[in-house]
Write a protein that holds these residues in place. Structure first.
Motif, short mmCIF file in Angstrom:
data_model
loop_
_atom_site.label_atom_id
_atom_site.label_comp_id
_atom_site.label_asym_id
_atom_site.label_seq_id
_atom_site.Cartn_x
_atom_site.Cartn_y
_atom_site.Cartn_z
N THR A 88 -5.18 -12.30 -0.53
CA THR A 88 -6.46 -12.65 0.08
C THR A 88 -7.24 -13.64 -0.79
O THR A 88 -8.05 -14.41 -0.30
CB THR A 88 -7.32 -11.41 0.34
OG1 THR A 88 -7.50 -10.70 -0.91
CG2 THR A 88 -6.67 -10.48 1.36
N HIS A 89 -6.99 -13.61 -2.11
CA HIS A 89 -7.63 -14.56 -3.04
C HIS A 89 -7.01 -14.39 -4.42
O HIS A 89 -6.15 -13.53 -4.61
CB HIS A 89 -9.14 -14.35 -3.09
CG HIS A 89 -9.59 -13.00 -3.60
ND1 HIS A 89 -9.29 -11.81 -2.96
CD2 HIS A 89 -10.31 -12.65 -4.68
CE1 HIS A 89 -9.82 -10.79 -3.62
NE2 HIS A 89 -10.44 -11.27 -4.69
N ALA A 90 -7.44 -15.23 -5.37
CA ALA A 90 -7.01 -15.07 -6.76
C ALA A 90 -7.84 -13.95 -7.36
O ALA A 90 -9.01 -14.14 -7.69
CB ALA A 90 -7.22 -16.37 -7.53
N HIS A 91 -7.27 -12.79 -7.47
CA HIS A 91 -8.01 -11.60 -7.89
C HIS A 91 -8.43 -11.69 -9.35
O HIS A 91 -7.71 -12.22 -10.17
CB HIS A 91 -7.15 -10.35 -7.71
CG HIS A 91 -6.64 -10.20 -6.32
ND1 HIS A 91 -7.36 -9.59 -5.34
CD2 HIS A 91 -5.50 -10.62 -5.75
CE1 HIS A 91 -6.67 -9.63 -4.21
NE2 HIS A 91 -5.54 -10.24 -4.44
N ALA A 92 -9.59 -11.09 -9.63
CA ALA A 92 -10.11 -11.08 -11.00
C ALA A 92 -9.99 -9.70 -11.63
O ALA A 92 -10.42 -9.50 -12.76
CB ALA A 92 -11.57 -11.52 -11.00
N ASP A 93 -9.42 -8.75 -10.90
CA ASP A 93 -9.41 -7.37 -11.43
C ASP A 93 -8.01 -6.79 -11.56
O ASP A 93 -7.85 -5.69 -12.05
CB ASP A 93 -10.26 -6.47 -10.54
CG ASP A 93 -9.95 -6.70 -9.08
OD1 ASP A 93 -8.80 -7.05 -8.76
OD2 ASP A 93 -10.86 -6.54 -8.25
N HIS A 94 -7.00 -7.52 -11.10
CA HIS A 94 -5.62 -7.06 -11.29
C HIS A 94 -4.68 -8.25 -11.22
O HIS A 94 -5.01 -9.28 -10.66
CB HIS A 94 -5.24 -6.03 -10.22
CG HIS A 94 -5.11 -6.59 -8.84
ND1 HIS A 94 -6.16 -6.65 -7.96
CD2 HIS A 94 -4.07 -7.15 -8.19
CE1 HIS A 94 -5.77 -7.20 -6.84
NE2 HIS A 94 -4.50 -7.53 -6.95
N GLY A 163 -16.99 -17.24 -0.60
CA GLY A 163 -18.23 -16.65 -1.08
C GLY A 163 -17.99 -15.82 -2.33
O GLY A 163 -18.58 -16.06 -3.37
N HIS A 164 -17.07 -14.86 -2.24
CA HIS A 164 -16.65 -14.11 -3.44
C HIS A 164 -15.91 -15.07 -4.36
O HIS A 164 -16.19 -15.13 -5.56
CB HIS A 164 -15.78 -12.94 -3.00
CG HIS A 164 -15.12 -12.20 -4.11
ND1 HIS A 164 -15.81 -11.50 -5.07
CD2 HIS A 164 -13.80 -12.06 -4.42
CE1 HIS A 164 -14.93 -10.96 -5.92
NE2 HIS A 164 -13.72 -11.28 -5.55
N THR A 165 -14.97 -15.83 -3.81
CA THR A 165 -14.36 -16.99 -4.47
C THR A 165 -14.24 -18.07 -3.40
O THR A 165 -14.38 -17.77 -2.21
CB THR A 165 -12.95 -16.69 -5.04
OG1 THR A 165 -12.00 -16.76 -3.96
CG2 THR A 165 -12.87 -15.33 -5.73
N GLY A 180 -9.96 -8.69 2.67
CA GLY A 180 -10.03 -9.18 1.29
C GLY A 180 -11.32 -8.69 0.65
O GLY A 180 -11.88 -7.66 1.05
N ASP A 181 -11.81 -9.46 -0.32
CA ASP A 181 -12.88 -8.99 -1.19
C ASP A 181 -14.22 -9.55 -0.73
O ASP A 181 -14.71 -10.53 -1.27
CB ASP A 181 -12.56 -9.47 -2.61
CG ASP A 181 -13.05 -8.50 -3.66
OD1 ASP A 181 -13.89 -7.65 -3.33
OD2 ASP A 181 -12.59 -8.61 -4.80
N ASN A 182 -14.78 -8.99 0.32
CA ASN A 182 -16.13 -9.41 0.73
C ASN A 182 -16.93 -8.21 1.22
O ASN A 182 -17.99 -7.93 0.72
CB ASN A 182 -16.08 -10.55 1.76
CG ASN A 182 -14.96 -10.36 2.75
OD1 ASN A 182 -14.90 -9.35 3.44
ND2 ASN A 182 -14.04 -11.33 2.81
N CYS A 222 -10.18 -4.21 0.65
CA CYS A 222 -9.35 -4.58 -0.50
C CYS A 222 -9.62 -3.69 -1.72
O CYS A 222 -8.80 -3.59 -2.63
CB CYS A 222 -9.69 -6.04 -0.76
SG CYS A 222 -9.07 -6.84 -2.18
N HIS A 223 -10.80 -3.08 -1.74
CA HIS A 223 -11.18 -2.23 -2.88
C HIS A 223 -12.00 -1.05 -2.40
O HIS A 223 -12.66 -1.12 -1.37
CB HIS A 223 -12.08 -3.01 -3.86
CG HIS A 223 -11.40 -4.11 -4.58
ND1 HIS A 223 -10.40 -3.91 -5.49
CD2 HIS A 223 -11.59 -5.44 -4.54
CE1 HIS A 223 -9.99 -5.07 -5.98
NE2 HIS A 223 -10.69 -6.02 -5.41
N ASP A 224 -11.97 0.03 -3.20
CA ASP A 224 -12.96 1.09 -3.00
C ASP A 224 -13.29 1.73 -4.34
O ASP A 224 -12.43 1.83 -5.22
CB ASP A 224 -12.48 2.16 -2.02
CG ASP A 224 -13.61 3.12 -1.69
OD1 ASP A 224 -14.67 2.64 -1.21
OD2 ASP A 224 -13.50 4.33 -1.95
FE LIG Z 1 -11.76 -10.10 -5.94
#
Ligand SMILES: [Fe+2]
Length: 306
Positions: A88-94, A163-165, A180-182, A222-224
């Protein structure tokens, strides 16, 4: 309604009528609070894997494949044929496990075309040389807004939701959307927008766009991180639930109010623990740096750069 969004709405309608509904298997990675998904067509057994995780212990520098091997075991057990490895994007957490998965079970690696912008920004931060082309060549496919693709008999479509990236995509597959991450669960709110290239105003507009999908659309996050009063992890909701009760962007929250809230909140958040290793690897499609002359791979740690 813009053309790509209208196509997504039409696709969801067709999926409902025809019954071409994906099976969705979530894999929750507790150390990084990330949900990976195996999305498959029950008829043809074709599948896509969204946002895979390579285990990484920052203290020791050790990588591991326990999480990815769980995904592979599922793919084998279900006799799935993997067509796509979707980011979904270039992740910053994994770190992404996409190259490992591709080697083991195949699939084309895809991300949003704006990854080129992320590669340019972080290529500078990591002072990577000319051998890093910053043209997205590490990926097999760069999706643009509205690009359509198939997973067996399932229809799928990419929506650009920056927006997130700058490169964030949501994937609409059959009747479901993988945001993804929004957006997070309604009781937890929204993703941050303060990374290099992030933008709270864009994030608001991207989310509003996603919330114009049909109310009953299944939405996978994408996260919880759990939430006050909720003791279980959760990652599935609906457009309707987000519109009605998302604590940051439910209907009635204005763009100005959202941007003010997001900016204030982002100012209080520490950088993700794995941002430097993650972006360094994920901007290369999850490929680790080449080993040096002693056979060891190294990551860089830029000081005072973020
Ligand atoms: Fe992210």
């Amino acid at each position: 309604m813009d053309a790509a969004l209208a196509q997504a709405v039409a696709q969801i309608g067709r999926a409902r009528i025809s019954g071409a509904i994906p099976a969705v298997k979530p894999f929750f990675d507790e150390p990084t609070n990330t949900v990976s998904y195996v999305v498959s067509d029950p008829v043809t057994r074709a599948a896509a894997i969204i946002d895979s995780v390579l285990d990484f212990d920052a203290a020791s520098g050790r990588t591991g494949t326990t999480s990815a091997d769980g995904v592979i075991a599922y793919v084998h057990a279900q006799e799935l044929s993997v067509r796509w490895l979707l980011e979904t994007h270039a992740h910053a957490d994994h770190l992404s496990a996409a190259p490992y998965l591709q080697h083991r079970i195949g699939g084309q690696l895809a991300i949003g075309r704006e990854i080129i912008c992320v590669q340019t920004v972080f290529g500078k931060i990591f002072n990577v040389g000319a051998e890093f082309a910053r043209d997205g060549a590490e990926f097999d496919r760069l999706f643009e807004d509205g690009d359509r693709f198939g997973i067996g008999a399932l229809e799928a479509l990419a929506l650009h939701v920056p927006g997130h990236t700058p490169a964030d995509l949501a994937y609409v597959i059959g009747d479901a959307v993988f945001t993804g991450d929004n957006l997070f669960m309604p009781d937890y709110g929204t993703a941050r927008a303060d990374f290099p290239g992030g933008d709270a105003r864009q994030l608001y507009r991207s989310i509003r766009r996603l919330l114009r999908l049909p109310a009953e659309t299944r939405m996978f996050l994408c996260h919880d991180y759990k939430a006050p009063g909720r003791d279980e992890y959760a990652w599935e909701t609906t457009v309707e639930a987000q519109r009605a009760s998302n604590i940051h962007v439910r209907e009635g929250v204005s763009e100005e109010d959202f941007v003010a809230m997001r900016t204030r909140r982002d100012g209080t958040l520490p950088m993700p623990k794995l941002i430097l290793p993650s972006i360094q690897v994920n901007m290369r499609g999850g490929h680790l740096p080449e080993p040096e002359s002693n056979g060891t791979r190294y990551l860089k740690l830029p000081l005072d750069a973020l």
